[in-house]
Design an enzyme around this catalytic site. Structure first.
Site: not given
Ligand SMILES: Cc1cc2nc3c(=O)[nH]c(=O)nc-3n(C[C@H](O)[C@H](O)[C@H](O)COP(=O)(O)OP(=O)(O)OC[C@H]3O[C@@H](n4cnc5c(N)ncnc54)[C@H](O)[C@@H]3O)c2cc1C
Ligand code: HEM
Ligand code: SF4
Ligand code: F3S
Ligand code: FES
Lengths: 125, 591, 251, 151
Positions: B13-15, B17, B116, B224, B243, B245, B255, B258, B289, B356, B386, B397, B402
């Site tokens: 449930a990240g971005g 999801g 950026f 996972d 990557q 950073h 972090l 940038e 980067r 990163h 990701e 990237r 992202s």
């Molecule tokens: C500090 C930092 C700064 C960043 N800044 C930028 C930026 O400025 N611009 C940009 O474009 N990108 C940036 N990024 C990269 C970007 O934020 C991430 O790559 C992106 O948010 C990933 O989103 P996601 O939805 O794929 O995963 P996430 O947001 O990491 O969500 C993962 C989800 O999966 C769930 N999950 C994981 N494993 C399991 C499991 N086994 N069972 C059930 N649920 C599970 C977790 O609960 C979570 O809800 C940054 C990253 C970091 C770390």
């Protein structure tokens, strides 16, 4: 299930302690007020009865109680004004801590004025 | 054990999801299964921004954005995907705005944009203001806005449920007609196993930065999703591309976006020289980067590092107005104050590259469908964010791409998954699908006590990876890493955990996660060993140039079948997948 | 360049290591010991945080110690807990800023049911959050581009957009401790975020929701929430603004 | 298996609450606490000032003093206002406190019943006293009475 209430005392700051004090003082004043209305009602019974009860107010124990009461009333009133400022003045929340110390200072000043005079009346010439 | 039936199950449930859930739940019965409360996801940590060629402040168009993405990714980008992303970026940003995201505004009230790294006009002429942002909390705002809209749409969440296995109707390496069937999950609160049957599954489980020690990633980013997909026979793509950073807080890895450089911050070495002028004369501090991170590491290697151990460089913001810093970079300056005690108004901040972002992941096409190999999809399996590799990021990237990726491809995967679910029946699951998971847990839980600890193995792994597979790699370091991982895996086979309880057993979950990390680290190291060239985030000192003749292709890592022999004694077989090139022929990268 | 001559004073690892005792409120649902204190003494270093000390214990002394955490730098809101009697994020509290000559007490946040050690049930908290309509409701014709909003209008609700839903505020509120039905500061903060957003049209509905028995009037301005908020949100101020809006009947 | 697409309810329906528009009891109570509090500052300080500060302070309070005050309609209204506001303000405050700390609905009911009873009785009694008060009761020892009773 563990009780949600266990553990150490929460270390709140001025805001929390002033609220605790406000609550305690409010409660105390209320209880006093109930009694105070009752004793004043004795004026309907007879002057003797009233004077006898009111006579107790003039003893040392009650005198000190009176000091506490006045202290509570002054604090409650001043802090009440602080709460009103916090609620209605747009900068009140920002300055709440200063306002609290203001309450404490004004309270101290008023008490310093009241105490000697009251004690004088109590024990004095 | 409980069984639930859904049309679509989303893992994470990240971005990515939640963006998928917003689409899918409108069209089909959808469950979002997540090991963290949605708002705890690491998308919330993203700072800088999300690029889209809105052209709100200066001339821009999506083709320039595509070009920058392709070039930034060192031509390993699949250009069809990059086009889709750059084109849909504009709507992705506008959609978020309509959902309520509080972007910073221009004086006219439009979404403001800033510079950026790597984003340019006219194919690399000069930096362009393309990144839409909300102070330095863009990810936070995206995560909150998506969650808010999920609340609005009453999306069904299963919070603190760990997905530990994915189920398909067969093995994608050997069987025909394999499709998605469900997931096996572990409810943290009770320790109970829940099986979710599903017609479509979307992996959106985020990154795997925890294979490294110094990282900007959360403790929970343990890869996972890719690891369990891999164990079930799904290949992983381009895992060697990780990557680093440039600006992590020295020693901590936290972090500093940038955006700090986008707003005018400058990198300096111990002599206070603006060293990026030597490495990237045009873009300087805003070069991609990989270039900046290597330049920094190089300064330190050549003895121009600062600090008592000469092991970091400085990020200098002191020439910026404090008011400007407060308006545009409030959070990251606070990090410097809180964690290092440095006042960014007056002092330069110690920084060093931090692990990163994993460019690689579960291979998908532009509809978000998971690939079983270089060509075929697995119906009903999707991946986004990701965790996935579309591949829009190629070898490296670009900043802000992202947050864009998770929105564009999260949305696409959500729609595709729901549409697929409308067309098929729920596949039958045989009895006992949960057995491997139950056995895995029981094994970990019931082992006799050992001296060794899960945490020790993890620390050793992370240090091994930092030392050998970081910014600079060689044949030798990659081999050292592989050998080390083999040893660590042996230790992992016997190590015991201490918490034997059922409820909230995070000790057990950390042990499972370590298993995932070990698998992924091995794939990363093996990929790095085999890619005898330098490209994007992957830099081999013994092959320090890009080699398009031999390596302009994606790496695909498959788990070996029983009896099959893997590369270098690992249980991994390597294959390739061609790079999609539409209009930008590979050129040398200069900045 | 202004900074050329200057040398930054703080360096990671400069501060030597030290011993610190962590006094942790333990609770395991599966035994009958109830809540009890347990002391652990660990060796920590310079810039270590309370979270690092908890990890040190979990990873090297007692694996059953249980707490939530994820980002480790104060942005995800997982690890609000009561440290030396105050709500804070473990990952944002540096050990060197506490008095390490005495044991550091660590307890779960107050007012929510404790599930295990430092983990509490967050559902009641999120229920209140969900009830205040924490999402943009914009009527009218959907524009083809973005909705316009001036920088000032955007600034109006900036403070409350920072919330990470860590519950440090709500679980520091004396009213919430005694009355779990109270919406709590976090829910009001998140309502405020939309009530004062110029693009939103449901402000009145939210004000109605908060003008109820368990709404804003329960707040007695004790400021614990404001002191506890790791994001520095002026929580009590936001609540006061919502109260004023309710009284005026509109934003 | 019929796991076809389910219909998704309109998210806003859940929130369409009826009733409870505009004013409500908690809000009135909140405003009243502040309004009455502000008035009470004047009333109570005036009262304390006259009773404890002027003249002989607490020593000087007796039947005659009270009688003397209530002979004036000004002090009658003053004390009446103070009585009503004080008790309603205080009573309302204690109601909040009971709501906060009383566990279980029964205890709360009982405590509140007691509170309301006490407040009502006290207000009625106090009001009666102020209005039916006779500063010069017949047959009382004259030395205890206010000076104007003579003759
Ligand atoms: C500090 C930092 C700064 C960043 N800044 C930028 C930026 O400025 N611009 C940009 O474009 N990108 C940036 N990024 C990269 C970007 O934020 C991430 O790559 C992106 O948010 C990933 O989103 P996601 O939805 O794929 O995963 P996430 O947001 O990491 O969500 C993962 C989800 O999966 C769930 N999950 C994981 N494993 C399991 C499991 N086994 N069972 C059930 N649920 C599970 C977790 O609960 C979570 O809800 C940054 C990253 C970091 C770390
Ligand atoms: C003298 C001037 C007074 C002022 C300015 C004042 C002000 C206030 C205010 C503003 C409150 C509301 C506090 C809140 O909502 O957080 C309050 C509460 C209260 N007051 Fe007063 N008050 C005064 C006198 C009194 C008197 C005379 C009594 C007793 C009869 C009293 C008893 C109480 C009680 C019991 C509370 C409830 C406390 C709580 O809920 O914590 N007050 N006061
Ligand atoms: S307002 Fe502050 S303390 Fe409360 S939940 Fe939000 S971030 Fe946490
Ligand atoms: S702590 Fe509670 S009483 Fe009000 S000021 Fe904060 S909500
Ligand atoms: S671990 Fe994320 S806020 Fe502390």
């Amino acid at each position: 299930m563990a009780s949600a209430q266990s553990g150490t005392l929460y270390r709140g700051r001025e805001g929390m302690w002033s609220w605790v004090a406000h609550r305690i003082s409010g409660m105390a004043i209320f209880l006093f007020l109930l009694v105070h209305v009752l004793d004043t009602a004795l004026v309907r019974v007879s002057p003797e009865a009233y004077n006898e009860v009111i006579g107790h107010y003039k003893t040392v124990v009650f005198g000190l109680g009176e000091v506490a009461l006045v202290g509570a009333v002054i604090f409650h009133a001043l802090n009440g004004l602080r709460i009103i400022l916090v609620d209605f003045w747009s900068k009140g929340t920002t300055h709440q801590r200063k306002l609290f110390w203001g309450v404490v200072i004004v309270w101290a000043v008023l008490m310093a004025g009241f105490l000697p005079r009251h004690l004088m009346h109590m024990f004095g010439a | 054990m409980q069984t639930h039936n859904y049309d679509v199950v989303i893992i994470g449930a990240g971005g990515a999801g939640m963006r998928a859930a917003l689409e899918s739940s409108k069209r089909a019965r959808t469950a979002v299964v997540t090991k963290l409360y949605p708002t705890r996801s690491h998308t919330g940590a993203a700072q800088g921004g999300m690029c889209a060629a809105l052209a709100n402040v200066e001339e821009d168009n999506w083709e320039w954005h595509t070009y920058d993405t392709v070039k930034g990714g060192d031509y390993l980008v699949d250009q069809d995907a990059a086009e889709v992303m750059a084109k849909e970026a504009i709507d992705a940003v506008l959609d978020l705005e309509k959902m309520g995201l509080p972007f910073n505004r221009t004086p006219e009230g439009r979404i403001d944009q800033r510079r950026f790294g790597g984003h340019t006009r006219e194919h690399g002429e000069a930096p362009v203001r393309r990144s839409c942002y909300a102070a330095d909390r863009t990810g936070h705002m995206i995560l909150q806005t998506l969650y808010q809209n999920c609340v609005k749409q009453q999306v069904e969440f299963f919070n603190e449920y760990y997905v530990l296995d994915v189920l398909m109707t067969g093995d994608p390496r050997t069987d025909e007609g394999v499709r998605a069937a469900g997931v096996v999950t572990y409810e943290l609160a009770t320790g109970e196993i829940h099986v979710f049957r599903a017609k479509s599954i979307i992996f959106a489980s985020g990154g795997f930065g925890k294979i490294f020690k110094t990282t900007s990633n959360a403790h929970t980013l343990t890869g996972d999703g890719p690891a369990m997909a891999f164990r079930r026979g799904i290949p992983l793509e381009d895992m060697e591309f990780f990557q680093f950073h440039p600006t992590g807080l020295a020693g901590l890895g936290i972090l500093l976006s940038e955006a700090a450089r986008g707003e005018g911050g400058i990198l300096r070495n111990s002599e206070m020289e603006r060293f990026m002028e030597r490495y990237a004369p045009t873009l300087k501090d805003l070069a991609p980067r990989d270039v900046v991170a290597r330049a920094m590491a190089n300064e330190v290697r050549e003895g121009r590092g600062a600090g008592p151990k000469k092991d970091y460089v400085y990020l200098d913001l002191t020439h910026l107005e404090p008011a400007h810093i407060d308006a545009k970079l409030p959070d990251i300056t606070e990090f410097a104050r809180t964690y290092l005690g440095v006042e960014p108004y007056t002092d330069p901040i110690p920084v060093f590259p931090t692990a990163h972002y994993g460019m690689g992941g579960i291979p998908t096409n532009i509809r978000g469908e998971v690939l079983a190999n270089a060509t075929d999809v697995i119906p009903g399996m999707y991946a986004a964010g990701e965790t996935a590799c579309v591949s829009v990021h190629g070898g490296n990237r670009l900043g802000t791409n992202s947050l864009l990726d998770i929105n564009v491809f999260g949305r696409r995967a959500g729609i595709a998954a729901a549409e697929h679910a409308a067309e098929v029946d729920l596949p039958d699951l045989p009895e006992g699908v949960e057995t491997p998971t139950v056995e895995l847990l029981e094994r970990l839980r019931d082992r006799p006590a050992t001296e060794d600890r899960i945490a020790n193995i993890r620390t050793d792994l992370q240090e091994l990876m930092d030392a050998n597979v970081q910014v600079f790699r060689t044949e030798e370091t990659c081999r050292t890493a592989l050998a080390g991982i083999t040893d660590l895996k042996k230790r992992y086979e016997t190590v015991a955990i201490q918490d034997k309880g059922r409820r909230y057993n995070l000790d057990l979950m950390e042990a499972v996660e370590l298993g995932f990390l070990l698998d992924l680290a091995e794939i990363v190291a093996l990929g790095a060993l085999h890619r005898k060239e330098s490209r994007g985030g992957h830099f081999r000192e013994d092959f320090d140039t890009r080699d398009d003749a031999n390596f302009l292709e994606h790496t695909m890592a498959y788990r070996t079948l029983p009896g099959e022999e893997g590369a270098e004694g690992t249980p991994i077989r390597l294959g390739t997948k061609p790079v999609v090139i539409t209009r930008y022929e590979p050129k040398e990268r200069t900045f | 360049m202004t900074a050329v001559a200057e040398k930054p004073q703080a360096d990671a690892g400069e501060i030597p290591s030290f011993e610190v005792t962590m006094r942790i409120a333990r609770f395991t649902p599966e035994d009958d010991k109830g809540v009890h204190w347990e002391d652990f003494t660990v060796t920590m270093h310079g810039t270590d945080r309370v979270l690092d000390a908890l990890h040190e214990i979990k990873w090297h002394i007692d694996g059953s110690l249980t707490f939530r955490r994820s980002c480790a730098h104060g942005v995800c809101g997982s690890d609000a807990m009561r440290i030396n009697g105050r709500n804070r994020l473990a990952c944002k509290t540096l050990l060197k800023d506490l008095d390490i000559s005495k044991p550091i007490t660590v307890e779960p946040i107050k007012g929510l049911p404790v599930e295990k050690d430092l983990i509490v049930d967050m559902e009641p908290f999120f229920d209140s959050y969900r009830e205040v309509m924490p999402f943009l409701v914009a009527g009218g014709q959907e524009p083809s581009r973005e909705r316009l909003q001036s920088a000032e209008q955007r600034e109006r609700f900036d403070d409350t957009t920072k919330c990470i839903l860590c519950a440090a505020c709500t679980s520091s509120c004396p009213v919430f401790w005694t009355d779990g039905q109270y919406f709590g500061p976090a829910a009001i903060v998140n309502a405020h975020r939309f009530i004062f957003d110029s693009r939103d049209d449901a402000g009145e509905q939210r004000l109605e929701i908060l003008n109820s028995k368990e709404g804003v009037w329960r707040c007695r301005t004790t400021f614990n929430c404001t002191e506890a908020c790791p994001r520095g949100i002026q929580v009590t101020k936001a609540i006061a603004e919502v109260k004023q809006a309710v009284i005026r009947g509109r934003v | 298996m019929s796991t076809s697409t389910t219909s998704i309810p309109d998210p806003t329906t859940r929130y369409r609450r009826t009733g409870q528009r505009g004013l409500n009891a908690e809000m009135l109570s909140w405003m009243f606490m502040r309004g009455s509090g502000a008035l009470l500052v004047i009333l109570v300080f005036g009262h304390l000032f006259v009773n404890l500060w002027l003249g002989d302070g607490v020593k000087g309070i007796d039947f005659a003093f009270v009688g003397g005050k209530w002979a004036s309609p000004f002090w009658q209204v003053w004390d009446l206002l103070m009585l009503w506001l004080g008790l309603i303000h205080g009573g309302n405050g204690v109601r909040t406190i009971i709501n906060d700390y009383a566990r279980g609905d029964r205890t709360r009911m009982v405590l509140k019943a007691l509170l309301y009873f006490a407040v009502v009785v006290t207000i009625v009694l106090g009001t009666l006293v102020i209005f039916t008060f006779d500063p010069c009761p017949v047959g009382a020892e004259p030395s205890l009475l206010p000076s104007f009773c003579e003759g």
